[in-house]
Design a protein around this motif. Structure first.
Motif, PDB file in Angstrom:
ATOM      1  N   ARG A  55      36.287  71.867   6.760  1.00 14.59           N
ATOM      2  CA  ARG A  55      35.079  71.480   7.469  1.00 14.59           C
ATOM      3  C   ARG A  55      35.002  71.826   8.717  1.00 14.59           C
ATOM      4  NH1 ARG A  55      34.450  66.333   5.066  1.00 14.59           N
ATOM      5  NH2 ARG A  55      32.492  66.562   6.284  1.00 14.59           N
ATOM      6  N   ASP A  56      33.755  72.381   9.201  1.00 14.83           N
ATOM      7  CA  ASP A  56      33.577  72.892  10.448  1.00 14.83           C
ATOM      8  C   ASP A  56      32.595  71.682  11.485  1.00 14.83           C
ATOM      9  OD1 ASP A  56      31.082  73.188   9.568  1.00 14.83           O
ATOM     10  OD2 ASP A  56      31.003  75.410   9.729  1.00 14.83           O
ATOM     11  N   ASP A  57      32.433  70.483  11.015  1.00 18.02           N
ATOM     12  CA  ASP A  57      31.829  69.703  11.830  1.00 18.02           C
ATOM     13  C   ASP A  57      32.601  68.590  12.752  1.00 18.02           C
ATOM     14  OD1 ASP A  57      32.854  68.543   9.466  1.00 18.02           O
ATOM     15  OD2 ASP A  57      30.919  67.334   8.780  1.00 18.02           O
ATOM     16  N   ILE A  58      33.939  69.177  12.708  1.00 21.07           N
ATOM     17  CA  ILE A  58      34.820  68.453  13.607  1.00 21.07           C
ATOM     18  C   ILE A  58      35.565  69.691  14.456  1.00 21.07           C
ATOM     19  CG2 ILE A  58      37.171  67.247  13.648  1.00 21.07           C
ATOM     20  CD1 ILE A  58      36.604  66.172  11.121  1.00 21.07           C
ATOM     21  N   ASP A  59      35.660  69.396  15.561  1.00 23.69           N
ATOM     22  CA  ASP A  59      36.164  70.371  16.528  1.00 23.69           C
ATOM     23  C   ASP A  59      37.552  70.711  16.396  1.00 23.69           C
ATOM     24  OD1 ASP A  59      35.846  71.524  19.553  1.00 23.69           O
ATOM     25  OD2 ASP A  59      37.834  70.963  19.311  1.00 23.69           O
ATOM     26  N   PRO A  60      37.960  72.001  16.252  1.00 27.16           N
ATOM     27  CA  PRO A  60      39.316  72.521  15.689  1.00 27.16           C
ATOM     28  C   PRO A  60      40.367  71.887  16.426  1.00 27.16           C
ATOM     29  CG  PRO A  60      38.051  74.340  16.408  1.00 27.16           C
ATOM     30  CD  PRO A  60      37.121  73.353  16.308  1.00 27.16           C
ATOM     31  N   ARG A  61      40.332  71.777  17.669  1.00 27.78           N
ATOM     32  CA  ARG A  61      41.401  70.710  18.449  1.00 27.78           C
ATOM     33  C   ARG A  61      41.338  69.429  18.022  1.00 27.78           C
ATOM     34  NH1 ARG A  61      38.763  72.337  24.192  1.00 27.78           N
ATOM     35  NH2 ARG A  61      36.952  71.796  22.524  1.00 27.78           N
TER      36      ARG A  61
END
Lengths: 198, 198
Positions: free
Chosen positions: B149-155
């Motif tokens: 998913r891309d709705d959580i910042d990757p960091r």
């Protein structure tokens, strides 16, 4: 912040300022290695002046841990933790835990690092275990309700949830770009729905 | 265990036995508070005899941290970490991390508790950061690939994954009913698919 037991000491300082400085020092140097003299120096007051604000170092520890635990225990006393579907109650409690953790970060950090060397620490660990057991009961209830998976042992589930949430104290910085609310959304999303897109 | 630099000292003891006792003591009392005299007493040998096995306390710390870091770094050198779909590579690396953590539990515990007070500790933290950055790059790759998913910042994603996995050292007991393989399955299931049934 905890309710001050009495308003005493010099103007410009109160028990809460002393407590904030103490918690920072306890986290940095450890409780044993922190002396009342170090705290006095940090505050720019005399060692005897510090005793106008708090009777002993042990009282500072007790007040600090009570601030963390009181915040956590209040979540479970909220009606939203007590009624409704178990998975909604669990989500409410986890969001509340993240809110307390981010708002009272140094206090919860201190709580999570306790080793139980003194009576004050052992009492705090006992309260923490009671809190943990109540979350474990919610996990169990959500499992029996059929809303969370039953192919992971409930004790493992509870430990992984706590592991994820408690580790936030190691890296979260209040006031940065990641708000506490967004962080709570992120944790709930990963833990309940997973990182995989479907 | 790390390759002993030389076989020396009395029969019945070798560098590995000394190292195992040292790591347990470092975790229990802290590195600074542990003396070579304490280790000698624990091993039932004289303080001078311990120096037949290892030149200094700093060397014990270096060997212990290298055992943890060497295990972690070897995962990334495996071909399964380097080719294929990013989410399969990420899963491989996370399973490997859990395996190293459970097999070398006291060593990884020591690594995770480092504060960077000495040059040996700072070098180890540098290697740990390099390892962490490579995992973060895999998370990024899986995100760009569209598999996570891309709705959580990757960091945030990377920190939550590490938080979940690293917290295992706080409660996992090797030899108990939960095997390291089942634990790895559980973590992968929660992190990638979530606890909710669908």
């Amino acid at each position: 912040m905890p309710t001050p037991t009495a308003r005493r000491g010099r103007p410009g300082y109160d028990q809460q300022s002393v407590l904030a400085v103490a918690v920072t020092a306890f986290n940095r140097y450890g409780y044993e290695a922190t002396s009342m003299g170090m705290l006095a120096e940090e505050l720019g007051i005399s060692k005897s002046a510090i005793y106008h604000h708090v009777p002993s170092k042990g009282d500072l520890l007790r007040l600090a841990l009570d601030h963390a635990l009181g915040g956590l225990e209040a979540i479970l006393e909220d009606s939203r933790a007590g009624s409704g579907a178990a998975d909604a109650r669990l989500e409410f409690v986890l969001r509340g835990t993240i809110a307390v953790l981010t708002e009272r970060l140094p206090f919860v950090t201190l709580l999570l690092r306790l080793r139980g060397n003194t009576e004050v620490e052992r009492e705090a660990l006992q309260r923490r275990r009671t809190f943990d057991r109540q979350i474990a009961a919610l996990v169990d209830a959500a499992r029996h309700e059929g809303s969370i998976r039953d192919d992971i042992d409930p004790r493992t589930t509870t430990r992984l949830i706590f592991g994820t949430i408690n580790s936030i104290v190691e890296w979260y910085r209040p006031g940065g770009p990641l708000t506490a609310d967004k962080l709570a959304d992120d944790v709930i999303l990963m833990v309940f729905d997973g990182l995989h897109l479907r």
